[in-house]
Design a protein around this motif. Structure first.
Motif, short mmCIF file in Angstrom:
data_model
loop_
_atom_site.label_atom_id
_atom_site.label_comp_id
_atom_site.label_asym_id
_atom_site.label_seq_id
_atom_site.Cartn_x
_atom_site.Cartn_y
_atom_site.Cartn_z
N LEU A 1 12.91 4.21 4.31
CA LEU A 1 11.64 3.78 4.52
C LEU A 1 10.79 4.95 4.29
CD1 LEU A 1 9.92 1.69 6.33
CD2 LEU A 1 10.35 3.04 8.26
N MET A 2 9.68 4.55 3.60
CA MET A 2 8.46 5.55 3.25
C MET A 2 7.23 5.03 3.76
SD MET A 2 7.09 6.42 -0.53
CE MET A 2 6.36 4.64 -1.13
N ARG A 3 6.67 5.94 4.59
CA ARG A 3 5.46 5.84 5.46
C ARG A 3 4.40 6.74 5.18
NH1 ARG A 3 4.16 1.59 8.54
NH2 ARG A 3 3.09 2.90 9.85
N GLY A 4 3.64 6.42 4.08
CA GLY A 4 2.66 7.34 3.55
C GLY A 4 3.37 8.55 2.52
N ASP A 5 3.28 9.71 2.85
CA ASP A 5 3.88 10.79 2.10
C ASP A 5 5.09 11.25 2.90
OD1 ASP A 5 2.69 12.04 4.20
OD2 ASP A 5 1.75 13.52 3.03
N GLY B 1 0.85 -1.23 -0.08
CA GLY B 1 0.23 0.04 -0.07
C GLY B 1 0.59 1.20 0.02
N PRO B 2 0.74 2.21 0.96
CA PRO B 2 1.27 3.46 1.03
C PRO B 2 2.80 3.45 1.66
CG PRO B 2 -0.11 3.38 2.64
CD PRO B 2 -0.52 2.26 1.97
N GLY C 1 8.63 5.30 -7.74
CA GLY C 1 8.39 6.80 -8.17
C GLY C 1 8.14 7.78 -7.10
N ARG C 2 7.09 7.19 -6.16
CA ARG C 2 6.84 8.20 -4.99
C ARG C 2 8.19 8.40 -4.19
NH1 ARG C 2 3.40 5.30 -1.62
NH2 ARG C 2 3.00 7.24 -0.31
N MET C 3 8.95 7.59 -3.88
CA MET C 3 10.23 7.73 -3.20
C MET C 3 11.18 8.75 -4.07
SD MET C 3 11.00 3.78 -1.48
CE MET C 3 11.91 4.32 -0.08
#
Length: 228
Positions: free
Chosen positions: A57-61, A41-42, A152-154
């Motif tokens: 580490l990515m947590r949501g945004d 997920g996010p 990509g979000r990262m």
């Protein structure tokens, strides 16, 4: 590490307004490095071979850098990381994509990590105004698209933390999203080696500690440690 990592992701991936539901664990060859990407997920985590004491580490945004100091986790958020290192470790590579010229199918097919994909011709202009061309393998599998979205979000979070523009990143994503595609391989710069649609290990995407309030002077110390 952040310089090549940011370049790799920004060159090829983007950000979407909402995440999908797929979870997975991937092994990716990124130039001379091997990444282990876990996503659900996010949330996501990227471990880099040879850097056993730290990971992204990515947590949501929110993006965090996690290290171990004296056996204890030290967590920094993206903006603190950029301030701490003075932007140097997050500096954009000269050939980072500025604008996408084309992504067009060649008619050829290829199999990457056991997944079938189509070969596409790609061309773009970098931040220095030079044009580049190459070939990538793109797939329509849900897990491939989700891996691309995650990286990509990262990438966008890294660019934002470093004060870099992300317009080229968004252009690439828009083109991939419009055709329902994700990235399997690109030249010798990126290649999925393994991709399993299984959830990451329990707890592996949890924040191991609250982001640290870093003492003054630590930035100068770490900048010195990153100099050749």
């Amino acid at each position: 590490m952040m310089r090549w990592f940011g370049w790799l992701l920004a060159a090829w991936c983007g950000v979407v307004p909402a995440w999908g539901m797929a979870a997975g664990v991937a092994t990716v060859q990124a130039g001379e490095r091997t990444l282990t990407v876990s996503f659900d997920g996010p949330d996501a985590r990227v471990d880099v071979d040879g850097i056993g004491q730290g990971y992204l580490l990515m947590r949501g945004d929110k993006l965090y850098s996690v290290m171990r100091v004296g056996g204890q986790p030290l967590v920094m958020d993206g903006s603190a990381m950029a301030r701490l290192l003075g932007g140097g470790a997050l500096r954009a590579a000269p050939d980072m994509i500025r604008s996408l010229n084309r992504i067009e199918p060649t008619g050829a097919r290829a199999t990457v990590a056991g997944l079938s994909g189509a070969v596409y011709a790609v061309s773009y202009r970098d931040e220095q105004g030079s044009d580049h061309a190459g070939q990538g393998v793109l797939g329509k599998q849900l897990e491939v698209r989700e891996l691309t979205r995650t990286l990509g979000r990262m990438a966008v979070l890294l660019q934002t933390a470093a004060g870099q523009p992300a317009s080229g990143t968004h252009q690439v994503l828009d083109a991939l999203e419009a055709q329902g595609l994700g990235l399997l391989a690109y030249e010798k710069k990126f290649r999925v080696q393994r991709l399993a649609s299984t959830p990451p290990a329990p707890g592996s995407l949890d924040l191991p500690a609250q982001p640290a309030q870093l003492p003054a002077g630590l930035g100068l110390l770490l900048q010195g440690a990153h100099r050749p």
